[in-house]
Design a protein around this motif. Structure first.
Motif, PDB file in Angstrom:
ATOM      1  N   UNK A  57     -53.179  36.977 -35.339  1.00  0.00           N
ATOM      2  CA  UNK A  57     -51.827  36.650 -35.796  1.00  0.00           C
ATOM      3  C   UNK A  57     -51.829  36.445 -37.310  1.00  0.00           C
ATOM      4  N   UNK A  58     -52.756  35.652 -37.803  1.00  0.00           N
ATOM      5  CA  UNK A  58     -52.815  35.335 -39.232  1.00  0.00           C
ATOM      6  C   UNK A  58     -53.022  36.595 -40.063  1.00  0.00           C
ATOM      7  N   UNK A  63     -50.712  40.771 -43.658  1.00  0.00           N
ATOM      8  CA  UNK A  63     -50.472  42.183 -43.987  1.00  0.00           C
ATOM      9  C   UNK A  63     -48.980  42.486 -44.115  1.00  0.00           C
ATOM     10  N   UNK A  64     -48.164  41.803 -43.298  1.00  0.00           N
ATOM     11  CA  UNK A  64     -46.721  42.033 -43.317  1.00  0.00           C
ATOM     12  C   UNK A  64     -45.997  41.193 -44.368  1.00  0.00           C
ATOM     13  N   UNK A  65     -46.718  40.306 -45.033  1.00  0.00           N
ATOM     14  CA  UNK A  65     -46.111  39.467 -46.061  1.00  0.00           C
ATOM     15  C   UNK A  65     -45.409  38.238 -45.517  1.00  0.00           C
ATOM     16  N   UNK A  69     -53.266  34.421 -45.895  1.00  0.00           N
ATOM     17  CA  UNK A  69     -54.460  34.136 -45.091  1.00  0.00           C
ATOM     18  C   UNK A  69     -55.708  34.414 -45.915  1.00  0.00           C
ATOM     19  N   UNK A  70     -56.595  33.448 -45.946  1.00  0.00           N
ATOM     20  CA  UNK A  70     -57.882  33.611 -46.607  1.00  0.00           C
ATOM     21  C   UNK A  70     -58.944  33.720 -45.512  1.00  0.00           C
ATOM     22  N   UNK A  71     -59.467  34.924 -45.263  1.00  0.00           N
ATOM     23  CA  UNK A  71     -60.432  35.092 -44.179  1.00  0.00           C
ATOM     24  C   UNK A  71     -61.738  34.333 -44.405  1.00  0.00           C
ATOM     25  N   UNK A  72     -62.086  34.058 -45.660  1.00  0.00           N
ATOM     26  CA  UNK A  72     -63.321  33.321 -45.936  1.00  0.00           C
ATOM     27  C   UNK A  72     -63.219  31.875 -45.473  1.00  0.00           C
ATOM     28  N   UNK A  76     -54.607  29.429 -43.403  1.00  0.00           N
ATOM     29  CA  UNK A  76     -53.396  30.243 -43.276  1.00  0.00           C
ATOM     30  C   UNK A  76     -52.167  29.375 -43.521  1.00  0.00           C
ATOM     31  N   UNK A  77     -51.234  29.905 -44.273  1.00  0.00           N
ATOM     32  CA  UNK A  77     -49.932  29.274 -44.444  1.00  0.00           C
ATOM     33  C   UNK A  77     -48.883  30.349 -44.261  1.00  0.00           C
ATOM     34  N   UNK A  78     -47.957  30.110 -43.364  1.00  0.00           N
ATOM     35  CA  UNK A  78     -46.913  31.089 -43.147  1.00  0.00           C
ATOM     36  C   UNK A  78     -46.319  30.993 -41.757  1.00  0.00           C
TER      37      UNK A  78
END
Length: 135
Positions: A57-58, A63-65, A69-72, A76-78
């Motif tokens: 989901x994140x 990707x859709x804006x 998301x920081x994978x490291x 996630x914020x959104x």
């Protein structure tokens, strides 16, 4: 695929539920249902990799804006899946769907929890005053 089975491990109350994806005449309610029917799937095969749903989901929202998301760090914020549940509750009530039906669709078991999340926006109040003024 004519039904969406939501397993209990994905619900807040731990209870599984099923939602129809076609109308009574068999017509798909959503475009993606037609695509799912065409795909080769085993009965009750998952659409999502549920153990990794949040990560998927994140990444999709980033990707859709719809989020960052920081994978490291996996921070996630959104937009969250629950945001759609709240919006759906509000939209069902605005459309005149009885609360008991909206609760069954959204998975809320108590009136108090449903009312807590079926947040009305300013436009709902404006529409209510317009209805009263027209009488």
């Amino acid at each position: 695929m004519t039904e969406l089975h939501v397993p209990g491990e994905l619900t807040t109350n731990g209870e599984a539920f099923t939602l129809p994806l076609v109308y009574r005449d068999g017509t798909p309610m959503f475009d993606f249902v037609t695509d799912l029917k065409k795909s080769v799937r085993q009965p009750h095969e998952s659409i999502f990799d549920t153990p990794d749903f949040r990560s998927q989901w994140r990444q999709a929202c980033a990707k859709l804006g719809f989020g960052i998301y920081n994978p490291d760090t996996q921070v996630y914020r959104g937009l969250r899946p629950h945001d759609f549940r709240r919006t759906a509750c509000r939209n069902m009530i605005k459309a005149g769907i009885p609360q008991t039906v909206a609760m069954a669709i959204s998975g809320y078991k108590t009136d108090s929890m449903f009312c807590r999340y079926a947040i009305m926006d300013k436009s709902a109040v404006q529409e209510a005053f317009q209805v009263l003024q027209a009488q």
